[in-house]
Design a protein around this motif. Structure first.
Motif, PDB file in Angstrom:
ATOM      1  N   UNK A 114      40.637  33.585  49.570  1.00  0.00           N
ATOM      2  CA  UNK A 114      41.252  33.041  48.211  1.00  0.00           C
ATOM      3  C   UNK A 114      40.191  32.046  47.814  1.00  0.00           C
ATOM      4  N   UNK A 115      39.886  31.146  48.614  1.00  0.00           N
ATOM      5  CA  UNK A 115      38.982  29.816  48.150  1.00  0.00           C
ATOM      6  C   UNK A 115      37.577  30.325  47.944  1.00  0.00           C
ATOM      7  N   UNK A 116      37.298  31.490  48.720  1.00  0.00           N
ATOM      8  CA  UNK A 116      35.700  32.143  48.311  1.00  0.00           C
ATOM      9  C   UNK A 116      35.742  32.627  46.935  1.00  0.00           C
ATOM     10  N   UNK A 117      36.815  33.544  46.794  1.00  0.00           N
ATOM     11  CA  UNK A 117      37.147  34.103  45.330  1.00  0.00           C
ATOM     12  C   UNK A 117      37.295  33.091  44.143  1.00  0.00           C
ATOM     13  N   UNK A 118      37.810  32.276  44.501  1.00  0.00           N
ATOM     14  CA  UNK A 118      37.834  31.242  43.466  1.00  0.00           C
ATOM     15  C   UNK A 118      36.555  30.479  43.394  1.00  0.00           C
ATOM     16  N   UNK A 119      35.605  30.353  44.358  1.00  0.00           N
ATOM     17  CA  UNK A 119      34.593  29.641  44.258  1.00  0.00           C
ATOM     18  C   UNK A 119      33.436  30.453  43.436  1.00  0.00           C
ATOM     19  N   UNK A 120      33.478  31.715  43.815  1.00  0.00           N
ATOM     20  CA  UNK A 120      32.496  32.639  43.180  1.00  0.00           C
ATOM     21  C   UNK A 120      33.042  33.280  41.679  1.00  0.00           C
ATOM     22  N   UNK A 121      34.183  32.892  41.147  1.00  0.00           N
ATOM     23  CA  UNK A 121      34.578  33.152  39.905  1.00  0.00           C
ATOM     24  C   UNK A 121      35.472  34.438  39.845  1.00  0.00           C
ATOM     25  N   UNK A 122      35.823  35.007  40.493  1.00  0.00           N
ATOM     26  CA  UNK A 122      36.705  36.229  40.706  1.00  0.00           C
ATOM     27  C   UNK A 122      38.252  35.941  40.351  1.00  0.00           C
ATOM     28  N   UNK A 123      38.801  36.982  39.714  1.00  0.00           N
ATOM     29  CA  UNK A 123      40.434  37.036  39.631  1.00  0.00           C
ATOM     30  C   UNK A 123      40.947  37.296  40.984  1.00  0.00           C
ATOM     31  N   UNK A 124      41.918  36.848  41.367  1.00  0.00           N
ATOM     32  CA  UNK A 124      42.301  37.047  42.746  1.00  0.00           C
ATOM     33  C   UNK A 124      43.833  37.043  42.752  1.00  0.00           C
ATOM     34  N   UNK A 125      44.488  37.867  43.416  1.00  0.00           N
ATOM     35  CA  UNK A 125      45.960  37.904  43.446  1.00  0.00           C
ATOM     36  C   UNK A 125      46.561  38.118  44.856  1.00  0.00           C
ATOM     37  N   UNK A 126      47.844  38.284  44.960  1.00  0.00           N
ATOM     38  CA  UNK A 126      48.286  38.188  46.296  1.00  0.00           C
ATOM     39  C   UNK A 126      49.408  39.334  46.405  1.00  0.00           C
ATOM     40  N   UNK A 127      49.729  39.844  47.436  1.00  0.00           N
ATOM     41  CA  UNK A 127      50.803  40.833  47.977  1.00  0.00           C
ATOM     42  C   UNK A 127      51.330  40.398  49.150  1.00  0.00           C
ATOM     43  N   UNK A 128      52.706  40.197  48.985  1.00  0.00           N
ATOM     44  CA  UNK A 128      53.405  39.821  50.651  1.00  0.00           C
ATOM     45  C   UNK A 128      54.437  40.708  50.771  1.00  0.00           C
ATOM     46  N   UNK A 129      54.319  41.596  52.154  1.00  0.00           N
ATOM     47  CA  UNK A 129      54.978  42.433  52.565  1.00  0.00           C
ATOM     48  C   UNK A 129      55.881  41.775  53.576  1.00  0.00           C
ATOM     49  N   UNK A 130      57.243  41.685  53.010  1.00  0.00           N
ATOM     50  CA  UNK A 130      58.116  40.836  53.935  1.00  0.00           C
ATOM     51  C   UNK A 130      59.724  41.423  53.766  1.00  0.00           C
ATOM     52  N   UNK A 131      60.464  41.527  54.524  1.00  0.00           N
ATOM     53  CA  UNK A 131      61.753  41.864  54.757  1.00  0.00           C
ATOM     54  C   UNK A 131      61.816  43.168  53.821  1.00  0.00           C
ATOM     55  N   UNK A 132      61.269  44.124  53.939  1.00  0.00           N
ATOM     56  CA  UNK A 132      61.256  45.348  53.170  1.00  0.00           C
ATOM     57  C   UNK A 132      61.016  45.330  51.873  1.00  0.00           C
ATOM     58  N   UNK A 133      60.401  44.375  51.332  1.00  0.00           N
ATOM     59  CA  UNK A 133      60.343  44.383  49.833  1.00  0.00           C
ATOM     60  C   UNK A 133      58.748  43.829  49.990  1.00  0.00           C
ATOM     61  N   UNK A 134      58.207  43.775  48.643  1.00  0.00           N
ATOM     62  CA  UNK A 134      56.883  43.185  48.120  1.00  0.00           C
ATOM     63  C   UNK A 134      57.144  42.078  47.095  1.00  0.00           C
ATOM     64  N   UNK A 135      56.353  41.035  47.342  1.00  0.00           N
ATOM     65  CA  UNK A 135      56.184  39.868  46.273  1.00  0.00           C
ATOM     66  C   UNK A 135      54.857  39.631  46.123  1.00  0.00           C
ATOM     67  N   UNK A 136      54.685  39.645  44.652  1.00  0.00           N
ATOM     68  CA  UNK A 136      53.309  39.630  44.079  1.00  0.00           C
ATOM     69  C   UNK A 136      52.970  38.552  43.261  1.00  0.00           C
ATOM     70  N   UNK A 137      51.690  37.951  43.363  1.00  0.00           N
ATOM     71  CA  UNK A 137      51.145  37.115  42.231  1.00  0.00           C
ATOM     72  C   UNK A 137      49.948  37.828  41.490  1.00  0.00           C
ATOM     73  N   UNK A 138      50.127  38.008  40.322  1.00  0.00           N
ATOM     74  CA  UNK A 138      48.989  38.900  39.741  1.00  0.00           C
ATOM     75  C   UNK A 138      47.707  37.855  39.679  1.00  0.00           C
ATOM     76  N   UNK A 139      46.491  38.700  39.673  1.00  0.00           N
ATOM     77  CA  UNK A 139      45.434  38.048  39.713  1.00  0.00           C
ATOM     78  C   UNK A 139      45.029  37.276  38.328  1.00  0.00           C
ATOM     79  N   UNK A 140      44.447  35.944  38.861  1.00  0.00           N
ATOM     80  CA  UNK A 140      43.934  34.973  37.886  1.00  0.00           C
ATOM     81  C   UNK A 140      42.826  34.381  38.499  1.00  0.00           C
ATOM     82  N   UNK A 141      42.049  33.524  37.565  1.00  0.00           N
ATOM     83  CA  UNK A 141      40.887  32.845  38.253  1.00  0.00           C
ATOM     84  C   UNK A 141      41.345  31.354  37.983  1.00  0.00           C
TER      85      UNK A 141
END
Length: 295
Positions: A114-141
């Motif tokens: 994530x830090x490298x993506x932020x440094x090079x100006x890309x949008x980046x997001x996160x998906x966490x797979x836990x307890x049988x479900x997904x938790x997501x943060x949509x990409x942004x810069x």
């Protein structure tokens, strides 16, 4: 100074670990395929009407008596998705580095991406797979997005099983746009809906890179003989690994990860296998290796 695995185990602040690990790493996440007046030279081509004169190679003109234009590749911004397997098996601890488990190592590796993506100006997001479900943060810069991602990773605790196929299909709505997907887990549940989701993403021509984490004890079977262990994600009761079982255990584990590697090759998904006791810098270099370099 603490070595990287010990630093991961003992640092409460992901920012501190990122600065330590990324010092001198020097890797980008992707090489774009946009042609133009970029920085990295790609090839020569014959001059065509409309080309900028400043891109003509005048030295080559003197030698070949023809006009040639220098082509270059410049980075194209794509979304970077971080996928974390936070199922219960990721709580497996190292037997040699106190305080370190597979989840801590995985989320620190993803924080560095994530830090490298932020440094090079890309949008980046996160998906966490836990307890049988997904938790997501949509990409942004930007720095605020990095802090959102780091906070989400820091508060994640391992639990439950991976999501089922329906939950993961719903999560794949981002697949319409080009993306680089960095997925980190232990791959103990394979094949699975998670592995199938990664295969679908690769089939849609996204750049998918998988990091499979193990502990050193899992690799060589050096668990304490005679102690009882419970499957963290199942209800199969207690299991004992005796000294006489180690050879069979290692053979079964080797066959499992041979199948994981074969499945990744079939889908053209680069697989990086690592032990959490390894220095994180070396693991990141392997995981970040660009597609052209892999071949």
């Amino acid at each position: 100074m603490l070595q990287a695995p010990a630093l991961v185990a003992h640092a409460a602040n992901l920012d501190l670990v990122i600065r330590h690990v990324l010092a001198g790493l020097g890797h980008g996440i992707h090489a774009g395929r946009e042609r133009g007046a970029g920085v990295e030279f790609s090839e020569y081509r014959a001059y065509a009407p409309g080309d900028e004169w400043r891109r003509v190679d005048w030295k080559l003109l003197a030698r070949a008596d023809r006009y040639y234009v220098r082509e270059a590749e410049r980075d194209s911004h794509v979304a970077v998705w971080l996928w974390l397997d936070a199922s219960a098996s990721m709580a497996e601890p190292s037997r040699t580095v106190a305080g370190l488990d597979k989840l801590a190592y995985a989320r620190t590796a993803l924080a560095c991406i994530a830090a490298i993506a932020q440094r090079q100006g890309d949008a980046f997001g996160l998906v966490i797979c836990v307890n049988g479900r997904t938790e997501a943060i949509q990409p942004a810069r930007g720095p605020r997005q990095l802090q959102r991602i780091l906070a989400a990773l820091a508060r994640t605790e391992a639990g439950g099983a991976l999501p089922d196929d329906d939950a993961l299909r719903t999560c794949l709505r981002f697949a319409r746009s080009p993306a680089v997907v960095f997925a980190a887990g232990d791959c103990l549940d394979w094949p699975s809906p998670w592995s199938q989701a990664l295969g679908r993403l690769r089939g849609l021509r996204h750049d998918v890179r998988l990091l499979a984490l193990s502990t050193q004890a899992e690799v060589d079977g050096s668990f304490t003989s005679g102690l009882a262990y419970r499957d963290r994600e199942g209800d199969g009761g207690l299991h004992r690994l005796l000294a006489t079982d180690r050879e069979a255990y290692r053979a079964a584990r080797g066959a499992h990860f041979d199948a994981v590697a074969a499945g990744c090759r079939q889908r053209d998904i680069p697989l990086t296998q690592a032990r959490i006791e390894q220095p994180l810098e070396a693991v990141l270099r392997a995981w970040l290796r660009l597609p052209g370099a892999r071949r």
